[in-house]
Design an enzyme around this catalytic site. Structure first.
Site, PDB file in Angstrom:
ATOM      1  N   ASP A  59       0.873  -1.174   0.000  1.00 50.39           N
ATOM      2  CA  ASP A  59       0.000   0.000   0.000  1.00 50.39           C
ATOM      3  C   ASP A  59       0.913   1.228   0.000  1.00 50.39           C
ATOM      4  OD1 ASP A  59      -1.835   2.032   0.530  1.00 50.39           O
ATOM      5  OD2 ASP A  59      -3.034   0.774   1.873  1.00 50.39           O
ATOM      6  N   ASP A  82      -3.426   7.452  -3.115  1.00 48.06           N
ATOM      7  CA  ASP A  82      -3.328   6.328  -2.177  1.00 48.06           C
ATOM      8  C   ASP A  82      -3.768   5.093  -2.960  1.00 48.06           C
ATOM      9  OD1 ASP A  82      -3.446   4.647   0.016  1.00 48.06           O
ATOM     10  OD2 ASP A  82      -4.996   5.793   1.095  1.00 48.06           O
ATOM     11  N   GLU A  90      -6.783  -0.996  -3.939  1.00 49.21           N
ATOM     12  CA  GLU A  90      -7.149   0.399  -3.636  1.00 49.21           C
ATOM     13  C   GLU A  90      -6.837   1.352  -4.787  1.00 49.21           C
ATOM     14  OE1 GLU A  90      -5.017   2.188  -0.324  1.00 49.21           O
ATOM     15  OE2 GLU A  90      -6.583   3.711  -0.068  1.00 49.21           O
ATOM     16  N   HIS A 131      -6.901  10.619   6.125  1.00 54.38           N
ATOM     17  CA  HIS A 131      -8.265  10.249   6.496  1.00 54.38           C
ATOM     18  C   HIS A 131      -8.998  11.526   6.878  1.00 54.38           C
ATOM     19  CE1 HIS A 131      -6.266   6.236   7.103  1.00 54.38           C
ATOM     20  NE2 HIS A 131      -7.186   6.014   6.201  1.00 54.38           N
ATOM     21  N   GLU A 146     -11.075   1.172  -0.903  1.00 59.68           N
ATOM     22  CA  GLU A 146     -10.135   0.075  -0.651  1.00 59.68           C
ATOM     23  C   GLU A 146     -10.790  -1.140  -0.017  1.00 59.68           C
ATOM     24  OE1 GLU A 146      -7.005   1.060   2.218  1.00 59.68           O
ATOM     25  OE2 GLU A 146      -7.927   3.002   2.528  1.00 59.68           O
ATOM     26  N   HIS A 153     -11.840   6.240   2.347  1.00 57.94           N
ATOM     27  CA  HIS A 153     -11.863   7.521   3.062  1.00 57.94           C
ATOM     28  C   HIS A 153     -11.749   8.701   2.120  1.00 57.94           C
ATOM     29  CE1 HIS A 153      -7.468   7.282   2.411  1.00 57.94           C
ATOM     30  NE2 HIS A 153      -7.673   5.993   2.564  1.00 57.94           N
TER      31      HIS A 153
HETATM   32 MN    MN Z   1      -3.682   2.892   1.113  1.00 56.05          MN
HETATM   33 MN    MN Z   2      -6.343   4.404   1.955  1.00 57.23          MN
END
Ligand code: MN
Ligand code: MN
Length: 309
Positions: A95, A106, A294, A174, A199, A166
């Protein structure tokens, strides 16, 4: 329909450009990580080489690369010189986050070289694809959760109920809104001026379908610019602010500016004083393996823009 004045329009345009540039880098780095054969590499090597690639491509790391293995769903990054080696049966979630002027991409991929676990990876990828296909301005987040849950269950797996996507804001990963991975009450509608990460996390039928906090904590972030009574600890807090703003960081990133042992002590002091927060690893409650996929996206008038595609 949103009406923006010229200045807002210009700001918005520049933000979108940064989101898109960060997304391009994140996507290239993720695809390289997906293709690479990681068996035999240490977590330290994997994290450091991915972070180096982000910087080489002109981005900054939005957070330490997470390399969470098997039943660890999220929030593990390599310790300094982490010698844990990837085996041929490990399910590895990579990630990664890229930021440009604080605007974040992200994205995550799960890799495994044992075909026995392909179904988990496929379920996570399919759920992400289906979720993204229904999102436009005004879509309800609860419908996204429902879509993810349906796809995952149809594929013989189950979603992790207490992990979610998020909203994103400048220098904030976040930003307050959650995109659920299951159908759930309480919902918001997607807005064109915001970026979001979706995600899905999936586990086997034998899993409990939720994560618990583990003991390990090796990702940190600054929560306040409040002073402590320790000049050395304050100096470290200043360094963290200058380098990482309020974004997450790893102990690895403080070395060699700080000597490892000293950095650990000072960081512990900052955590105790609630100047820095530490994130526990998140582990599937029945010890079952977890896969993740994600993307980051921006809902727009003419359809969703997936920045990390
Ligand atoms: Mn992530
Ligand atoms: Mn994330």
């Amino acid at each position: 329909m949103m009406i923006l004045n010229n200045i807002q329009n210009q700001d918005y345009f520049m933000q979108i450009q940064d989101y898109i540039s960060a997304g391009k880098i994140a996507s290239q780095v993720r695809e390289n990580a997906r293709k690479k054969y990681h068996v035999g590499s240490t977590l330290f090597e994997i994290c450091e080489s991915i972070e180096k690639e982000i910087i080489q491509k002109g981005g900054k790391c939005a957070f330490p690369v997470n390399t969470s293995i098997n039943e660890i769903a999220a929030h593990y990054t390599a310790e300094p010189n982490d010698q844990k080696v990837i085996s041929g049966t490990d399910l590895l979630k990579i990630d990664l986050g890229v930021q440009i002027n604080g605007y974040i991409a992200d994205t995550a991929v799960t890799v495994c070289y044992d075909p026995k676990f392909d179904f988990l990876i496929q379920a996570a990828e399919a759920a992400l694809k289906d979720a993204i296909s229904i999102i436009k301005i005004g879509t309800k987040s609860s419908d996204v959760g429902k879509t993810i849950e349906n796809t995952v269950k149809h594929m013989g797996c189950q979603p992790i109920a207490n992990l979610s996507g998020h909203s994103l804001e400048q220098y904030t990963i976040h930003a307050g809104k959650s995109i659920p991975n299951i159908w759930s009450i309480g919902s918001f509608s997607f807005s064109p001026t915001e970026a979001y990460a979706c995600e899905p996390f999936v586990t086997t039928k034998e899993g409990l379908g939720f994560v618990r906090e583990g003991k390990t904590r090796n990702i940190f972030s600054l929560i306040t610019r409040k002073r402590t009574k320790d000049a050395e600890a304050d100096k470290l807090a200043d360094h963290i602010w200058e380098k990482f703003n309020m974004l997450p960081f790893a102990l690895r990133w403080l070395i060699p500016t700080w000597e490892e042992k000293n950095a650990r002590i000072l960081l512990e002091k900052l955590v105790k004083n609630k100047v820095v927060r530490s994130y526990p690893v998140l582990t599937e409650a029945n010890g079952e393996r977890v896969a993740q996929a994600e993307h980051t996206f921006i809902p727009q008038e003419n359809g969703i823009t997936v920045t990390t595609l």
